[in-house]
Design an enzyme around this catalytic site. Sequence first.
Site, mmCIF file in Angstrom:
data_model
loop_
_atom_site.group_PDB
_atom_site.id
_atom_site.type_symbol
_atom_site.label_atom_id
_atom_site.label_comp_id
_atom_site.label_asym_id
_atom_site.label_seq_id
_atom_site.Cartn_x
_atom_site.Cartn_y
_atom_site.Cartn_z
ATOM 1 N N TRP A 181 0.930 -1.238 0.229
ATOM 2 C CA TRP A 181 0.034 0.065 0.083
ATOM 3 C C TRP A 181 0.843 1.367 0.010
ATOM 4 O O TRP A 181 1.193 1.614 1.102
ATOM 5 C CB TRP A 181 -0.993 0.040 1.443
ATOM 6 C CG TRP A 181 -1.942 -1.198 1.020
ATOM 7 C CD1 TRP A 181 -3.084 -1.166 0.455
ATOM 8 C CD2 TRP A 181 -1.811 -2.502 1.767
ATOM 9 N NE1 TRP A 181 -3.723 -2.341 0.804
ATOM 10 C CE2 TRP A 181 -2.971 -3.190 1.422
ATOM 11 C CE3 TRP A 181 -0.971 -2.913 2.626
ATOM 12 C CZ2 TRP A 181 -3.073 -4.243 2.078
ATOM 13 C CZ3 TRP A 181 -1.084 -4.134 3.139
ATOM 14 C CH2 TRP A 181 -2.340 -4.737 2.778
ATOM 15 N N HIS A 197 -6.839 2.047 2.355
ATOM 16 C CA HIS A 197 -7.994 0.837 1.866
ATOM 17 C C HIS A 197 -9.030 0.988 3.017
ATOM 18 O O HIS A 197 -8.734 1.599 4.037
ATOM 19 C CB HIS A 197 -7.516 -0.683 1.938
ATOM 20 C CG HIS A 197 -6.492 -0.670 3.177
ATOM 21 N ND1 HIS A 197 -5.990 -2.048 3.420
ATOM 22 C CD2 HIS A 197 -6.270 -0.104 4.458
ATOM 23 C CE1 HIS A 197 -5.309 -2.084 4.729
ATOM 24 N NE2 HIS A 197 -5.488 -0.907 5.258
ATOM 25 N N ARG A 223 -3.844 6.065 -3.048
ATOM 26 C CA ARG A 223 -2.709 5.391 -2.815
ATOM 27 C C ARG A 223 -1.632 6.348 -3.820
ATOM 28 O O ARG A 223 -1.976 6.926 -4.877
ATOM 29 C CB ARG A 223 -2.506 3.960 -3.601
ATOM 30 C CG ARG A 223 -3.439 3.192 -2.741
ATOM 31 C CD ARG A 223 -3.334 1.860 -2.946
ATOM 32 N NE ARG A 223 -4.293 0.853 -2.096
ATOM 33 C CZ ARG A 223 -4.502 -0.333 -2.285
ATOM 34 N NH1 ARG A 223 -3.900 -0.922 -3.089
ATOM 35 N NH2 ARG A 223 -5.607 -1.101 -1.321
ATOM 36 N N GLN A 237 -13.456 1.607 -2.718
ATOM 37 C CA GLN A 237 -13.391 0.145 -2.408
ATOM 38 C C GLN A 237 -14.788 0.088 -1.209
ATOM 39 O O GLN A 237 -15.540 0.881 -0.984
ATOM 40 C CB GLN A 237 -12.309 -0.365 -1.189
ATOM 41 C CG GLN A 237 -11.076 -0.364 -2.131
ATOM 42 C CD GLN A 237 -9.920 -1.062 -1.036
ATOM 43 O OE1 GLN A 237 -10.092 -0.901 0.145
ATOM 44 N NE2 GLN A 237 -8.833 -1.407 -1.704
ATOM 45 N N VAL A 281 -5.844 -10.899 7.541
ATOM 46 C CA VAL A 281 -6.714 -12.302 7.392
ATOM 47 C C VAL A 281 -6.005 -13.684 7.486
ATOM 48 O O VAL A 281 -4.756 -13.631 6.998
ATOM 49 C CB VAL A 281 -7.680 -12.217 6.214
ATOM 50 C CG1 VAL A 281 -8.937 -11.149 6.311
ATOM 51 C CG2 VAL A 281 -6.714 -12.152 5.054
ATOM 52 N N ALA A 334 -13.797 -11.305 6.383
ATOM 53 C CA ALA A 334 -13.806 -9.706 5.703
ATOM 54 C C ALA A 334 -13.523 -9.895 4.177
ATOM 55 O O ALA A 334 -12.804 -10.891 4.033
ATOM 56 C CB ALA A 334 -12.439 -9.233 6.538
#
Length: 366
Positions: A181, A197, A223, A237, A281, A334
């Site tokens: 990122w 994000h 970004r 997003q 995650v 998620a």
Amino acid sequence: MVSSATIIPSEVHFLTNLGMPMQSLDQQIKDLKKNFLSQLDKADSQDALEEIRITYLGRKGKIADLMDQLKNLPLEEKKEFGPQLNELKKFCEITFEEKKEHLNHHRLRQEQRKKEFFDVTASLPNMPQGSLHPLTQLQQEINDIFISMGFEIAQGPEVENERNNFEALNIAKDHPARDMWDTLWLDNTKNLLLRTHTSSVQIHQMEEKKAPLAIVAPGRCYRHEATDATHDFMFSQVEGLFVDHNVSLSNLLATMREFMRKLFAQKQLNMRVRPSYFPFVEPGIEIDIECPFCNHGCSVCKYTEWIEMCGAGLVHPNVLDFCGINHQEYSGFAFGFGLTRLAMLKYSIPDIRLLHANNVEFLKQF
Ligand code: FA5
């Protein structure tokens, strides 16, 4: 019986023709003014107006009558009432003219209206109409789908701190994944940045609401990237988060399948899951969908028949713990997908930059 010889002028000024004393001139002026105004107020036609003019302002009208009677008064009283009567006359003339003008105007308007024919069934000429931006349209559609599935719509700040954008999401300061990122920093000393994000909204929501939780957070991200047809420095997003007891990957996949089915008008699109890596995650996956625009490959899917849909996975235990949710008790899934990329797919938009170019010719198509 009062005879003219006994009249004291300052008390009773006029005699009726029966020799009865009349009201004082002062009172008569007041009464005349009051009656004049009240009749003028009620007058609703030119005829009624003309009658008032004759009655009050005519040569033999009430004002002229009072003027006549003034002649019989002693000099002192002439001096007192003369100017008052003149003023009364002037007032009545001006007020009368105003009312006349008002009635005239009103009459003209009525006549005009009668002449104009208003056809309520006529169709409008070709008027340019505005419409919602394609991104807004798609976002509303996506919100509705998730709301129908029991999710709440959440929002978070676009100006974030390092903690919510990275650390709380299991991305420590020197974590190599930060390179995923490229960040636009606002103030290095205060660790302020433009969120890269919408995953930072997960942190706000979990810290605030704890578990169980089902939210969807659409929003803008930024970004530090060079732009091309599919990459922008600013894009949107949609983040999804579901935390409860015993949440598994099956729940995630069923949710995504239902979402796609609703978004692409009931088409049963196949999904493909690939392992992937995101620090927040575990396990991490990426979900692709069968291209909704072709059967054997097209330029949209770059002839692969698959389109990358989103990054997803089960919420990392470190993230749950950071937000004060016991990972032994709760688990969650998620996902995060690019709303802008999805809009490009849905509306066949060839260049991402068109979406904020403010080009009316382009926007008129939606
Ligand atoms: C993420 O941003 C993760 N936060 C997604 C996620 C959420 C993973 C929850 C796991 C769990 P990624 O960097 O791949 O992941 O971005 C997600 C989507 O944003 C991409 O698939 C793409 O559609 C869109 N996107 C990313 N960079 C750009 C860009 N420069 N311009 C337009 N869209 C972009």
